[in-house]
Write a protein that holds these residues in place. Structure first.
Motif, PDB file in Angstrom:
ATOM      1  N   ALA A   1      35.165  42.743  38.427  1.00  0.00           N
ATOM      2  CA  ALA A   1      34.157  41.315  39.015  1.00  0.00           C
ATOM      3  C   ALA A   1      33.918  41.505  40.086  1.00  0.00           C
ATOM      4  CB  ALA A   1      35.334  40.510  38.132  1.00  0.00           C
ATOM      5  N   PRO A   2      32.978  42.999  40.354  1.00  0.00           N
ATOM      6  CA  PRO A   2      32.798  42.823  41.454  1.00  0.00           C
ATOM      7  C   PRO A   2      32.359  41.875  43.094  1.00  0.00           C
ATOM      8  CG  PRO A   2      30.688  43.616  40.156  1.00  0.00           C
ATOM      9  CD  PRO A   2      32.214  42.785  39.579  1.00  0.00           C
ATOM     10  N   GLY A   3      32.687  41.609  43.757  1.00  0.00           N
ATOM     11  CA  GLY A   3      32.045  40.807  44.458  1.00  0.00           C
ATOM     12  C   GLY A   3      32.888  38.876  44.564  1.00  0.00           C
ATOM     13  N   ALA A   4      34.180  38.968  43.506  1.00  0.00           N
ATOM     14  CA  ALA A   4      34.666  38.532  42.998  1.00  0.00           C
ATOM     15  C   ALA A   4      35.709  38.002  44.378  1.00  0.00           C
ATOM     16  CB  ALA A   4      35.395  38.130  42.291  1.00  0.00           C
ATOM     17  N   HIS A   5      36.244  36.848  44.847  1.00  0.00           N
ATOM     18  CA  HIS A   5      36.773  36.568  46.034  1.00  0.00           C
ATOM     19  C   HIS A   5      38.377  36.652  45.353  1.00  0.00           C
ATOM     20  CE1 HIS A   5      33.972  36.780  48.616  1.00  0.00           C
ATOM     21  NE2 HIS A   5      33.853  34.701  47.896  1.00  0.00           N
ATOM     22  N   GLN A   6      39.153  36.174  44.533  1.00  0.00           N
ATOM     23  CA  GLN A   6      39.764  35.520  43.536  1.00  0.00           C
ATOM     24  C   GLN A   6      39.884  36.207  41.612  1.00  0.00           C
ATOM     25  OE1 GLN A   6      42.086  32.633  44.073  1.00  0.00           O
ATOM     26  NE2 GLN A   6      43.540  32.995  45.668  1.00  0.00           N
ATOM     27  N   VAL A   7      40.581  36.736  41.360  1.00  0.00           N
ATOM     28  CA  VAL A   7      40.966  37.124  39.599  1.00  0.00           C
ATOM     29  C   VAL A   7      42.353  37.159  39.542  1.00  0.00           C
ATOM     30  CG1 VAL A   7      39.973  38.275  37.895  1.00  0.00           C
ATOM     31  CG2 VAL A   7      38.903  38.603  39.560  1.00  0.00           C
ATOM     32  N   LYS A   8      42.515  35.534  38.685  1.00  0.00           N
ATOM     33  CA  LYS A   8      43.658  35.569  37.790  1.00  0.00           C
ATOM     34  C   LYS A   8      43.398  35.536  35.762  1.00  0.00           C
ATOM     35  CE  LYS A   8      44.573  31.721  41.368  1.00  0.00           C
ATOM     36  NZ  LYS A   8      44.647  30.014  41.877  1.00  0.00           N
ATOM     37  N   LEU A   9      44.461  35.383  35.711  1.00  0.00           N
ATOM     38  CA  LEU A   9      44.622  35.458  34.507  1.00  0.00           C
ATOM     39  C   LEU A   9      45.226  33.982  33.738  1.00  0.00           C
ATOM     40  CD1 LEU A   9      44.426  37.452  31.358  1.00  0.00           C
ATOM     41  CD2 LEU A   9      47.133  37.796  32.225  1.00  0.00           C
ATOM     42  N   GLN A  10      44.249  33.181  33.086  1.00  0.00           N
ATOM     43  CA  GLN A  10      45.040  32.321  33.106  1.00  0.00           C
ATOM     44  C   GLN A  10      46.314  32.060  31.687  1.00  0.00           C
ATOM     45  OE1 GLN A  10      41.853  29.223  32.475  1.00  0.00           O
ATOM     46  NE2 GLN A  10      42.111  29.007  34.523  1.00  0.00           N
ATOM     47  N   LEU A  11      47.088  31.765  31.923  1.00  0.00           N
ATOM     48  CA  LEU A  11      48.551  31.848  30.497  1.00  0.00           C
ATOM     49  C   LEU A  11      48.283  30.884  29.803  1.00  0.00           C
ATOM     50  CD1 LEU A  11      51.154  33.746  33.000  1.00  0.00           C
ATOM     51  CD2 LEU A  11      49.473  35.346  31.526  1.00  0.00           C
TER      52      LEU A  11
ATOM     53  N   SER B   1      34.918  29.716  21.163  1.00  0.00           N
ATOM     54  CA  SER B   1      35.493  31.153  21.526  1.00  0.00           C
ATOM     55  C   SER B   1      36.502  31.387  22.598  1.00  0.00           C
ATOM     56  CB  SER B   1      34.071  31.340  20.906  1.00  0.00           C
ATOM     57  OG  SER B   1      34.747  33.378  20.632  1.00  0.00           O
ATOM     58  N   VAL B   2      37.499  32.163  21.951  1.00  0.00           N
ATOM     59  CA  VAL B   2      38.327  32.273  23.499  1.00  0.00           C
ATOM     60  C   VAL B   2      39.035  33.532  23.392  1.00  0.00           C
ATOM     61  CG1 VAL B   2      40.225  30.766  22.821  1.00  0.00           C
ATOM     62  CG2 VAL B   2      40.494  31.531  25.141  1.00  0.00           C
ATOM     63  N   SER B   3      39.091  33.952  24.311  1.00  0.00           N
ATOM     64  CA  SER B   3      39.942  35.739  23.936  1.00  0.00           C
ATOM     65  C   SER B   3      41.115  35.285  23.469  1.00  0.00           C
ATOM     66  CB  SER B   3      40.183  36.348  25.560  1.00  0.00           C
ATOM     67  OG  SER B   3      38.242  36.165  26.411  1.00  0.00           O
ATOM     68  N   GLY B   4      41.574  36.885  23.522  1.00  0.00           N
ATOM     69  CA  GLY B   4      42.943  36.097  22.806  1.00  0.00           C
ATOM     70  C   GLY B   4      44.366  38.084  22.567  1.00  0.00           C
ATOM     71  N   VAL B   5      45.213  37.857  22.393  1.00  0.00           N
ATOM     72  CA  VAL B   5      45.713  39.028  23.336  1.00  0.00           C
ATOM     73  C   VAL B   5      46.729  39.359  21.191  1.00  0.00           C
ATOM     74  CG1 VAL B   5      47.417  38.696  24.941  1.00  0.00           C
ATOM     75  CG2 VAL B   5      46.244  41.005  24.218  1.00  0.00           C
TER      76      VAL B   5
ATOM     77  N   PHE C   1      50.364  36.564  19.152  1.00  0.00           N
ATOM     78  CA  PHE C   1      49.216  36.502  19.135  1.00  0.00           C
ATOM     79  C   PHE C   1      49.124  35.379  19.796  1.00  0.00           C
ATOM     80  CE2 PHE C   1      45.506  33.526  18.968  1.00  0.00           C
ATOM     81  CZ  PHE C   1      44.307  35.272  19.419  1.00  0.00           C
ATOM     82  N   HIS C   2      48.216  35.364  22.063  1.00  0.00           N
ATOM     83  CA  HIS C   2      48.030  34.322  23.001  1.00  0.00           C
ATOM     84  C   HIS C   2      46.643  34.455  22.875  1.00  0.00           C
ATOM     85  CE1 HIS C   2      53.217  35.654  22.748  1.00  0.00           C
ATOM     86  NE2 HIS C   2      52.368  36.143  22.725  1.00  0.00           N
ATOM     87  N   TYR C   3      46.947  33.452  23.051  1.00  0.00           N
ATOM     88  CA  TYR C   3      45.286  33.077  23.405  1.00  0.00           C
ATOM     89  C   TYR C   3      45.393  33.287  25.002  1.00  0.00           C
ATOM     90  CZ  TYR C   3      44.434  29.905  20.056  1.00  0.00           C
ATOM     91  OH  TYR C   3      43.971  29.097  18.492  1.00  0.00           O
ATOM     92  N   TYR C   4      44.468  32.825  26.354  1.00  0.00           N
ATOM     93  CA  TYR C   4      44.228  33.038  27.336  1.00  0.00           C
ATOM     94  C   TYR C   4      42.899  33.503  27.847  1.00  0.00           C
ATOM     95  CZ  TYR C   4      42.801  38.345  27.175  1.00  0.00           C
ATOM     96  OH  TYR C   4      41.656  39.452  26.829  1.00  0.00           O
ATOM     97  N   GLN C   5      42.415  33.250  29.857  1.00  0.00           N
ATOM     98  CA  GLN C   5      41.126  33.292  29.706  1.00  0.00           C
ATOM     99  C   GLN C   5      41.237  33.487  31.378  1.00  0.00           C
ATOM    100  OE1 GLN C   5      39.237  29.427  28.566  1.00  0.00           O
ATOM    101  NE2 GLN C   5      40.779  28.796  29.017  1.00  0.00           N
ATOM    102  N   VAL C   6      40.606  33.970  31.786  1.00  0.00           N
ATOM    103  CA  VAL C   6      40.639  34.691  32.792  1.00  0.00           C
ATOM    104  C   VAL C   6      39.517  34.011  34.317  1.00  0.00           C
ATOM    105  CG1 VAL C   6      39.610  36.426  34.558  1.00  0.00           C
ATOM    106  CG2 VAL C   6      40.495  36.950  31.892  1.00  0.00           C
ATOM    107  N   GLU C   7      39.814  33.420  35.184  1.00  0.00           N
ATOM    108  CA  GLU C   7      38.825  32.392  36.229  1.00  0.00           C
ATOM    109  C   GLU C   7      39.011  33.801  36.984  1.00  0.00           C
ATOM    110  OE1 GLU C   7      42.304  29.231  37.019  1.00  0.00           O
ATOM    111  OE2 GLU C   7      41.008  29.589  39.147  1.00  0.00           O
ATOM    112  N   ILE C   8      38.035  33.564  37.549  1.00  0.00           N
ATOM    113  CA  ILE C   8      37.061  34.579  38.862  1.00  0.00           C
ATOM    114  C   ILE C   8      36.411  33.684  39.438  1.00  0.00           C
ATOM    115  CG2 ILE C   8      35.184  35.918  39.058  1.00  0.00           C
ATOM    116  CD1 ILE C   8      35.821  37.370  35.986  1.00  0.00           C
ATOM    117  N   ASP C   9      36.773  33.737  40.102  1.00  0.00           N
ATOM    118  CA  ASP C   9      36.579  31.707  42.291  1.00  0.00           C
ATOM    119  C   ASP C   9      36.817  31.201  41.109  1.00  0.00           C
ATOM    120  OD1 ASP C   9      36.802  34.514  43.399  1.00  0.00           O
ATOM    121  OD2 ASP C   9      34.660  34.757  43.018  1.00  0.00           O
TER     122      ASP C   9
END
Lengths: 362, 362
Positions: free
Chosen positions: B26-36, B93-97, B67-75
């Protein structure tokens, strides 16, 4: 109008009076763009217009029919549309939109439907568990004395074993052909074409040996045996076909020409043909490619080779022409089909399957 | 270590020496978070650290299994991780790990595997084509005189007919149970639980009639008939079970208690039980809920009701306790199971299925 590709409960993407409408919630964004797939839906990007409450709206008037990948660019970030289902393409899980047309052969009709089956097999080649998707025709479970020919269908670069059934609607197309009496009841096997090279590698950087030899070994050692063991198949070459699209088209032609003992019928749909041994791939058929393969096969030839491309994808129309010439020179029966007004996209391949399936196993 | 949930060819997410590692470009992003997901993997968010070339990196040490759902918060934007597969959850349709653990009953083993089958049916209730996923046990096609009991499995809020097989690994769990001789060979039917309310509606705002009556009609009028027609089933109530998780747990208990003529065995996995007629849903079992259902069923009772929850999801542990009390008062045989150290998440439901399946049809 709700689209089959839109998540149940989501309002957008939808077909409205203005055309194909998209809506994204991106409060605080400066710029939102729809990234077009570079197919008959369009190339480049379409800007979204801001609306109240952080929503953004975009329209494509008169959208091209069929399935199209797309992405949304929000400021610097390229992402999926939460309103849409995702599909394995581009080497990841990407948004897609399905523009229906009741006149196309790939719409769900009120006819008998086959089953799509997923099964695990342990590969001796990749030393891993792999998933195989097998479509069985309507009535497969009713007459257990009946055996069927098999069509092996390979996906394109960055796609996977789910692509031919989801993006390609292979089962729906077969249902419709069978209901019309236009094709012979056939099993359709859809497995991953990646046995050596990972799907994230750009196709132009992949040596053909990585793409072709791995899959050839996988098919010859694992997949065909698994299918013939688990399903009621007719196990000779005249009842086994191998076809693929783009990267899968190259794989199908190369493997099929080298192993005519395994496959009697071949299909190259928009086949990604490039010359070996060059760093920048030359998108042209190597002069002796087919000749060499036939020689390696001891002179045995497939019964028929089907070739196709969309009229809007020039490089692949050229490939089909060149291949047709080489096949003729090698004394191999072949048929070509051009899909009108489509590019390197699933409508080309859905229509190609509709043209190919009726020619097989006759 | 590569994860089954990571896209083939992608390097991240992966299990490394530090733990579960994520990497985002995520070039140019100010803050990236993993939403649990707010389950045993954790709640809230984990910050990514910037790395050269626009990459961001985050680690969860000692991640919870399963299995866990998760999302990424970019700014300001919440999006999927392109490196991961996506799953129907949260109404989209959401990411999962998938964090593997060879000791859990839901890992792929070298045992005979069944098939997962998808088929279309036309619903007379929703007046639309719907997809049904049916798992058939190993050997189903070998002995065509054999008939099987059927377990109907319902998903949770915001999920769909693919969730029990993909997130839930229902087929893998059944394979393992059958290989151990722990369960009876059974068909498992997984259809969408949405027949009236759209999946985007928050559960607390949904009237139970919208959730329950639509599915009851769908099962009674369409689904059971489709399954009994298309598969070799044993068609009496003592060989038909209905179970579900969360929203699906409420559906299974309510429908099953009202229609004991259809279902002899019931399962409520983390059942989302709330009282009717309140604007803010009260998460508690209505005192006469079970009594009323049994009366409506003319006094006929299910053979056994299975209840379960994860020890970390207090509200649902309470629901299981309350339900157990009500069932006892109504003279209904029941069993409870608590999954240690798990919350409102798929590990709870995978383990619950592992506990439930061996009790059925005995």
């Amino acid at each position: 109008m709700t689209l089959a590709s839109t998540m149940p409960g989501a309002e957008f993407p939808r077909l409205g009076s203005e055309g194909l409408e998209f809506r994204i919630h991106a409060p605080g964004a400066h710029q939102v763009k729809l990234q077009l797939p570079g197919d008959s839906l369009g190339s480049g990007s379409v800007p979204f217009s801001p609306e109240p409450d952080g929503f953004w709206h975009a329209v494509i008037s008169d959208p091209a029919v069929g399935f199209h990948y797309y992405q949304v660019e929000i400021d610097a970030l390229t992402t999926n549309d939460p309103g849409s289902r995702t599909y394995s393409g581009y080497g990841r899980s990407v948004s897609g939109v399905e523009v229906p047309d009741p006149l196309e052969p790939f719409e769900l009709r009120d006819v008998p439907h086959g089953e799509l089956r997923s099964l695990w097999f342990r590969s001796t080649v990749t030393r891993s568990w792999r998933e195989l998707w097998v479509w069985t025709p309507p009535g497969y479970d009713d007459d257990i004395d009946r055996h069927y020919p098999v069509l092996y269908l390979q996906h394109g670069s960055g796609e996977d074993e789910t692509s031919w059934s989801r993006q390609g609607r292979a089962g729906i197309i077969m249902d419709n052909l069978l209901a019309d009496g236009a094709a012979r009841p056939t099993l359709v096997v859809m497995g991953s074409g990646y046995a050596a090279a990972p799907p994230s590698t750009p196709l132009s950087a992949v040596d053909s040996a990585m793409i072709i030899d791995g899959l050839q070994q996988l098919l010859a050692d694992d997949v065909i045996a698994t299918v013939d063991r688990q399903y009621r198949t007719i196990t000779d070459r005249t009842h086994r076909a191998l076809a693929g699209l783009s990267m899968g088209g190259r794989q199908a032609l190369a493997i099929g020409l080298r192993r005519p003992d395994l496959f009697g019928w071949l299909g190259g749909l928009s086949p990604a043909i490039w010359q070996r041994g060059t760093t920048d791939a030359v998108w042209s058929v190597e002069p002796t490619w087919i000749e060499d393969a036939v020689r390696a096969a001891g002179g045995v030839r497939p019964q028929q080779v089907f070739l196709s491309a969309g009229t809007l994808e020039e490089r692949f129309v050229t490939a089909v022409d060149e291949l047709a010439g080489s096949l003729a020179a090698a004394g191999i029966d072949h048929k070509s089909y051009l899909s009108p007004g489509t590019a390197h996209e699933w409508t080309t391949w859905r229509r190609s399957l509709t043209e190919l399936a009726p020619r097989l196993f006759r």
